[in-house]
Design an enzyme around this catalytic site. Structure first.
Site, PDB file in Angstrom:
ATOM      1  N   ASP A 100       2.817  18.867  47.773  1.00  0.00           N
ATOM      2  CA  ASP A 100       3.377  20.068  48.414  1.00  0.00           C
ATOM      3  C   ASP A 100       2.318  21.007  48.960  1.00  0.00           C
ATOM      4  O   ASP A 100       2.647  21.953  49.673  1.00  0.00           O
ATOM      5  CB  ASP A 100       4.253  20.819  47.401  1.00  0.00           C
ATOM      6  N   HIS A 118       0.603  18.535  38.407  1.00  0.00           N
ATOM      7  CA  HIS A 118       1.639  17.507  38.479  1.00  0.00           C
ATOM      8  C   HIS A 118       1.835  16.937  37.074  1.00  0.00           C
ATOM      9  O   HIS A 118       0.886  16.800  36.312  1.00  0.00           O
ATOM     10  CB  HIS A 118       1.217  16.370  39.436  1.00  0.00           C
TER      11      HIS A 118
HETATM   12  C1  SDX Z   1       6.769  17.760  42.868  1.00  0.00           C
HETATM   13  O1  SDX Z   1       7.620  14.635  39.154  1.00  0.00           O
HETATM   14  C2  SDX Z   1       7.332  14.378  40.412  1.00  0.00           C
HETATM   15  O2  SDX Z   1       6.956  13.269  40.777  1.00  0.00           O
HETATM   16  C3  SDX Z   1       7.546  15.530  41.361  1.00  0.00           C
HETATM   17  C4  SDX Z   1       7.084  15.294  42.793  1.00  0.00           C
HETATM   18  C5  SDX Z   1       7.918  14.252  43.482  1.00  0.00           C
HETATM   19  O3  SDX Z   1       7.433  13.658  44.452  1.00  0.00           O
HETATM   20  O4  SDX Z   1       9.115  14.107  43.102  1.00  0.00           O
HETATM   21  O5  SDX Z   1       5.720  14.857  42.796  1.00  0.00           O
HETATM   22  C6  SDX Z   1       7.196  16.563  43.619  1.00  0.00           C
HETATM   23  O6  SDX Z   1       7.588  18.390  42.248  1.00  0.00           O
HETATM   24  C7  SDX Z   1       5.306  18.130  42.840  1.00  0.00           C
HETATM   25  C8  SDX Z   1       5.013  19.373  41.925  1.00  0.00           C
HETATM   26  C9  SDX Z   1       5.315  20.623  42.742  1.00  0.00           C
HETATM   27  N1  SDX Z   1       5.305  21.812  41.882  1.00  0.00           N
HETATM   28  C10 SDX Z   1       4.354  22.759  42.024  1.00  0.00           C
HETATM   29  O7  SDX Z   1       3.385  22.664  42.798  1.00  0.00           O
HETATM   30  C11 SDX Z   1       4.599  24.002  41.181  1.00  0.00           C
HETATM   31  C12 SDX Z   1       3.297  24.394  40.449  1.00  0.00           C
HETATM   32  N2  SDX Z   1       3.032  23.357  39.472  1.00  0.00           N
HETATM   33  C13 SDX Z   1       3.467  23.600  38.089  1.00  0.00           C
HETATM   34  O8  SDX Z   1       4.717  24.233  38.005  1.00  0.00           O
HETATM   35  C14 SDX Z   1       3.271  22.373  37.197  1.00  0.00           C
HETATM   36  O9  SDX Z   1       2.028  21.894  37.450  1.00  0.00           O
HETATM   37  C15 SDX Z   1       4.255  21.218  37.270  1.00  0.00           C
HETATM   38  C16 SDX Z   1       5.662  21.670  37.044  1.00  0.00           C
HETATM   39  C17 SDX Z   1       4.161  20.520  38.575  1.00  0.00           C
HETATM   40  C18 SDX Z   1       3.873  20.232  36.151  1.00  0.00           C
HETATM   41  O10 SDX Z   1       4.038  20.900  34.966  1.00  0.00           O
HETATM   42  P1  SDX Z   1       3.770  20.156  33.547  1.00  0.00           P
HETATM   43  O11 SDX Z   1       3.269  18.784  33.714  1.00  0.00           O
HETATM   44  O12 SDX Z   1       5.001  20.348  32.721  1.00  0.00           O
HETATM   45  O13 SDX Z   1       2.566  20.943  33.003  1.00  0.00           O
HETATM   46  P2  SDX Z   1       2.687  22.240  32.150  1.00  0.00           P
HETATM   47  O14 SDX Z   1       3.663  23.176  32.797  1.00  0.00           O
HETATM   48  O15 SDX Z   1       2.892  21.852  30.723  1.00  0.00           O
HETATM   49  O16 SDX Z   1       1.237  22.879  32.341  1.00  0.00           O
HETATM   50  C19 SDX Z   1       0.124  22.359  31.612  1.00  0.00           C
HETATM   51  C20 SDX Z   1      -0.858  23.517  31.595  1.00  0.00           C
HETATM   52  C21 SDX Z   1      -0.217  24.828  31.172  1.00  0.00           C
HETATM   53  O17 SDX Z   1      -1.220  25.611  30.571  1.00  0.00           O
HETATM   54  P3  SDX Z   1      -1.257  25.616  28.909  1.00  0.00           P
HETATM   55  O18 SDX Z   1       0.092  26.129  28.463  1.00  0.00           O
HETATM   56  O19 SDX Z   1      -1.533  24.188  28.504  1.00  0.00           O
HETATM   57  O20 SDX Z   1      -2.395  26.578  28.596  1.00  0.00           O
HETATM   58  O21 SDX Z   1      -1.344  23.744  32.935  1.00  0.00           O
HETATM   59  C22 SDX Z   1      -0.945  25.032  33.375  1.00  0.00           C
HETATM   60  C23 SDX Z   1       0.187  25.503  32.477  1.00  0.00           C
HETATM   61  O22 SDX Z   1       0.190  26.915  32.364  1.00  0.00           O
HETATM   62  N3  SDX Z   1      -0.489  24.863  34.758  1.00  0.00           N
HETATM   63  C24 SDX Z   1      -0.821  25.669  35.754  1.00  0.00           C
HETATM   64  C25 SDX Z   1      -0.217  25.086  36.891  1.00  0.00           C
HETATM   65  N4  SDX Z   1       0.466  23.986  36.552  1.00  0.00           N
HETATM   66  C26 SDX Z   1       0.301  23.841  35.210  1.00  0.00           C
HETATM   67  N5  SDX Z   1      -1.548  26.812  35.802  1.00  0.00           N
HETATM   68  C27 SDX Z   1      -1.676  27.388  37.025  1.00  0.00           C
HETATM   69  N6  SDX Z   1      -1.131  26.883  38.179  1.00  0.00           N
HETATM   70  C28 SDX Z   1      -0.401  25.748  38.133  1.00  0.00           C
HETATM   71  N7  SDX Z   1       0.137  25.264  39.261  1.00  0.00           N
END
Ligand code: SDX
Length: 430
Positions: free
Chosen positions: A365, A307
């Protein structure tokens, strides 16, 4: 909010004082509104990880502590002691209603649940295999063409009527989008049913027999609505605010929010999460998927994990997990293989340094899809249910922005890395 403190920015011989704004909760805010005028520079923050786009009094999130407050009330208390329409009143008006206020609000919402009869034809323009989110985006946008008497955003009463219509009609729209895709007749709302029971009946009743709503499933449905109601300035809420800043009508703004929520990184994650769990299948395949999620060369991510704000746990996931156990136990599917895989995946990920170091924990989720599937919804209905729930958050934030005398059109700038000026060359010279 504003106090006498300032942050001093010194560069290129310039010294700029940036006022520091103090919140009631959360980090201080540097007021950079005059930065470009005074310093001829922009700030750079793609994804807005360090940017407050507005001020608000609706929802507060503390990502480190796993706190979510709606108008100051903790989400676990609201999910446990309140109900969705009361939370809608709280988000819209800022206070918990007394008995008379709540009865009036619920009566108003109940009597706005029907759609203009002509809108039924609008659904029939879609292919039967259309994703329900595509139908919702289209139908909600089309509300602008049916409810002209609540599109004047300068009229507080019209803003309120539009808010009530959207909260009231979204379950009917979502249910009809579902019915249309499975070839069953639309089921009209009933005024003798509560909000969640009405939605379940519109989704699962057929004209051939009576449909009785299980009160425990209705309670679980209502709790899912509450847990998704609002969430500060997330991507879809920010979309609604930006659309609203141009003066667009409320139905167009909410349609924009639905479109943004559809993405798998946002509201589409619940559908993607369940599809991922089904693809994993049995717990023995979990290590393979954990490895893929950690592999920088593999775009695969664990859906339902991580998140932008929560870096310890999502308080909604905690409540949702309890609800999952209750619903599956009620339905006699406590041995649901998908739930078993989900719980093993959660334990495996939480035990893996990659996830703990990157603060990747189950989000809202992760468990919601398991409950919804157990209740009989296809995965394609998971995000429409999220959109239904979030409509009150979107419209409350929309209302707050329109009531802000400082509101102006949102117009970000950029860091330009393109070509500098050059002359056009005729085709024969290229
Ligand atoms: C919702 O914003 C909100 O409040 C949203 C929400 C709401 O109520 O409105 O809470 C609802 O959207 C919840 C989130 C649902 N999405 C998912 O479950 C999809 C999987 N999650 C990722 O796509 C991600 O975690 C996000 C999009 C939710 C957050 O992404 P960020 O904060 O931009 O983090 P990032 O993409 O910069 O990742 C940081 C690191 C990265 O690695 P590095 O490049 O630093 O080495 O963490 C890794 C990412 O590769 N990473 C993951 C991961 N999520 C982040 N690696 C594996 N699995 C994951 N799910």
């Amino acid at each position: 909010m504003a106090d006498t403190r300032t942050a001093k920015l010194t560069f290129d011989g310039k010294e700029i004082d940036l006022p520091i704004l103090s919140p009631s909760e959360g980090p201080d805010v540097l007021d950079i509104r005059k930065l470009y005028a005074q310093g001829d520079v922009f700030t750079y923050d793609p994804g807005f990880t360090s940017t407050a786009a507005c001020d608000s009094t609706i929802t507060f999130i503390d990502g480190e502590e796993g706190v979510l407050l709606h108008r100051g009330y903790p989400i676990d208390q609201l999910a446990g002691q309140s109900h969705y329409l009361e939370v809608c009143y709280l988000l819209l008006y800022g206070t918990l209603p007394n008995a008379a206020e709540l009865e009036e609000f619920e009566t108003t919402i109940t009597h706005h649940t029907m759609l203009h009869e002509q809108m039924g034809n609008f659904f029939r323009g879609f292919r039967r295999d259309a994703h329900p989110m595509a139908v919702m985006v289209g139908v909600v946008g089309a509300m602008s063409a049916f409810y002209h008497d609540s599109t004047d955003i300068s009229d507080p009463r019209q803003r309120e009527i539009a808010s009530h219509r959207l909260i009231a009609k979204m379950p009917t729209i979502a249910a009809w989008a579902y019915k249309y895709t499975i070839g069953q007749p639309f089921v009209y709302p009933r005024n003798d049913l509560d909000y969640a029971s009405n939605f379940l009946r519109m989704c699962f009743a057929v004209p051939a027999e009576e449909y009785h709503v299980d009160p425990i499933l209705a309670r679980a449905m209502d709790r899912i609505f509450t847990l998704h109601a609002d969430h500060e300035q997330n991507a879809s809420t920010s979309t609604v605010r930006l659309a609203s800043s141009s003066g667009a009508n409320p139905f167009a703004c909410i349609a924009a929010g639905i479109a943004c929520l559809w993405g798998p990184a946002h509201g589409g994650a619940n559908q993607a999460c369940l599809e991922m769990l089904k693809e994993i299948g049995t717990p023995d395949r979990i290590p393979e998927y954990i490895a893929r999620a950690k592999d920088k060369n593999d775009p695969f991510r664990l859906m339902g994990f991580g998140h932008r704000v929560y870096k310890n746990f999502d308080p909604r996931a905690t409540v949702m997990k309890q609800s999952a156990d209750e619903v599956l136990d009620l339905l006699g599917v406590e041995n649901n293989p998908i739930l078993a895989t989900a719980k093993e995946l959660e334990q495996a990920a939480l035990a893996d340094p990659y996830f703990s170091e990157k603060k990747l924990f189950p989000n809202v989720d992760f468990y919601s899809g398991i409950i919804l599937e157990a209740m009989g919804f296809p995965t394609s209905m998971f995000t429409p249910i999220f959109a239904l729930s979030r409509t009150v958050g979107w419209i409350s934030q929309w209302k707050e922005q329109l009531e802000d005398p400082q509101m102006k059109i949102g117009r970000p700038r950029q860091l330009y890395l393109g070509e500098t000026a050059r002359d056009y060359t005729e085709i024969e010279d290229r």
